[in-house]
Design a protein around this motif. Structure first.
Motif, mmCIF file in Angstrom:
data_model
loop_
_atom_site.group_PDB
_atom_site.id
_atom_site.type_symbol
_atom_site.label_atom_id
_atom_site.label_comp_id
_atom_site.label_asym_id
_atom_site.label_seq_id
_atom_site.Cartn_x
_atom_site.Cartn_y
_atom_site.Cartn_z
ATOM 1 N N TYR A 235 0.843 -1.188 0.000
ATOM 2 C CA TYR A 235 0.000 0.000 0.000
ATOM 3 C C TYR A 235 0.882 1.242 0.000
ATOM 4 C CZ TYR A 235 -3.989 -2.976 1.259
ATOM 5 O OH TYR A 235 -4.968 -3.918 1.260
ATOM 6 N N LEU A 236 0.542 2.219 -0.793
ATOM 7 C CA LEU A 236 1.326 3.447 -0.899
ATOM 8 C C LEU A 236 1.250 4.239 0.410
ATOM 9 C CD1 LEU A 236 3.042 5.336 -2.658
ATOM 10 C CD2 LEU A 236 0.899 6.427 -3.400
ATOM 11 N N ASN A 237 2.426 4.501 1.015
ATOM 12 C CA ASN A 237 2.537 5.302 2.231
ATOM 13 C C ASN A 237 1.727 4.736 3.404
ATOM 14 O OD1 ASN A 237 4.154 7.165 0.818
ATOM 15 N ND2 ASN A 237 2.334 8.288 0.115
ATOM 16 N N ARG A 238 1.515 3.431 3.404
ATOM 17 C CA ARG A 238 0.789 2.790 4.511
ATOM 18 C C ARG A 238 1.582 1.556 4.946
ATOM 19 N NH1 ARG A 238 -5.189 1.856 2.459
ATOM 20 N NH2 ARG A 238 -5.474 1.162 4.628
ATOM 21 N N GLU A 239 2.688 1.795 5.620
ATOM 22 C CA GLU A 239 3.610 0.715 5.979
ATOM 23 C C GLU A 239 2.975 -0.294 6.929
ATOM 24 O OE1 GLU A 239 7.175 2.407 7.488
ATOM 25 O OE2 GLU A 239 7.693 3.458 5.622
ATOM 26 N N ASP A 240 2.210 0.184 7.902
ATOM 27 C CA ASP A 240 1.589 -0.734 8.865
ATOM 28 C C ASP A 240 0.613 -1.683 8.174
ATOM 29 O OD1 ASP A 240 3.025 0.461 10.841
ATOM 30 O OD2 ASP A 240 1.371 1.699 11.605
ATOM 31 N N THR B 69 0.607 -2.449 4.999
ATOM 32 C CA THR B 69 1.374 -3.315 4.100
ATOM 33 C C THR B 69 1.948 -4.509 4.867
ATOM 34 O OG1 THR B 69 1.954 -1.504 2.603
ATOM 35 C CG2 THR B 69 3.391 -3.436 2.579
#
Length: 301
Positions: free
Chosen positions: A36-41, A43
């Motif tokens: 997910y773009l800019n959603r590390e958690d 992802t």
């Protein structure tokens, strides 16, 4: 799955579910995104290591599905629509499907709500507004177990929906718990009075009527066993299956049996006690330090 992709239906511990058993749909292969773009958690939560192909990843879809030989992968609902009521895991979408199959229902949704005792209960939202909820409840009992029958009902002109046309669950109104609670019906016989007293003691609730539902009041299988134990002290016997099938005192009273004269002698028992097969096996092995013997078991949460 399409070419160069893999689809798994997994249960607890990432075990592949057998045919007909629901599990989470997970996908892997060349079509997988990086995350997910800019959603590390998110992802890290969804894009995990593939347990079957070392070095590769798979994506947890959050969709609840099952495999059938006739239809292939069959969609059931979302994992986040799974709730726990009376110790049972329930798929809300399964109840919604059953409701939608009834001719008197145009649209339906089911949600988990809190009752007066703070316990999780089911609430059904149905259209049209003039639907006969008692008839609907009776019809559901033909295809669903008692613990999946909604305790509360709300009839509406139409269900609230989101911009993309899905049911807006956050906009569903809270049911009127007080109004839908069964009107108090006082015990009329000695047996009904005894059951009501035991229920009040076990559940910690005063003034329980004979039409009140044991499980709606906060009862569960453990409290059911406690109730049966108290009945046993009065020389009475109750099967747990009867409580689940008849959860009100007025329904249950005819299933309580007297056990006077059936108790076993509780005095001292004397005589030779034969070894069990596993005990005989143990002594036949002639271990060097028998008093050091131990047995272990591993439990997986």
């Amino acid at each position: 799955a399409i070419a160069n992709t893999r689809a798994y239906i997994l249960g607890d511990g990432d075990q592949v579910q057998p045919e007909g058993v629901a599990g989470e749909l997970c996908v892997a292969g060349r079509g997988l995104a990086r995350g997910y773009l800019n959603r590390e958690d998110e992802t890290a939560k969804r894009f995990v290591a593939d347990p079957f192909v070392p070095g590769e990843r798979m994506y947890r879809t959050g969709d609840l599905v099952r495999w059938t030989a006739e239809h292939g992968i069959e969609y059931i609902g979302r994992i986040d629509q799974q709730v726990k009521v009376r110790g049972y895991r329930i798929e809300l979408s399964e109840i919604e499907v059953r409701l939608a199959q009834l001719s008197a229902v145009q649209d339906a949704a089911v949600a988990a709500v809190k009752d007066n005792a703070g316990n999780t209960a089911l609430c059904a939202y149905v259209t049209p507004e003039d639907a006969d909820t008692e008839s609907l409840k009776s019809a559901l009992k033909d295809t669903l177990p008692d613990y999946m029958i909604p305790a509360y009902w709300v009839t509406m002109d139409e269900l609230p929906v989101t911009a993309n046309g899905k049911v807006d669950r956050k906009a569903l109104p809270q049911p009127d718990i007080e109004a839908q609670s069964a009107a108090y019906k006082a015990p009329a016989t000695e047996m009904e009075e005894l059951l009501a007293a035991i229920w009040q003691d076990v559940l910690g609730i005063p003034d329980i009527g004979i039409s009140d539902n044991f499980f709606t009041l906060g009862g569960d299988s453990i409290k059911g066993i406690q109730m049966a134990s108290r009945l046993n002290q009065h020389g009475l016997k109750l099967e747990m299956k009867d409580l689940f099938q008849h959860p009100t005192i007025e329904e249950l009273v005819s299933y309580v049996e007297r056990t006077e004269g059936k108790e076993a002698d509780q005095g001292p028992v004397e005589g030779e006690a034969m070894l069990t097969p596993i005990q005989r096996w143990f002594f036949d092995r002639k271990f060097t330090n028998q008093h050091h013997w131990n047995q272990t078991v591993m439990l997986h949460a």
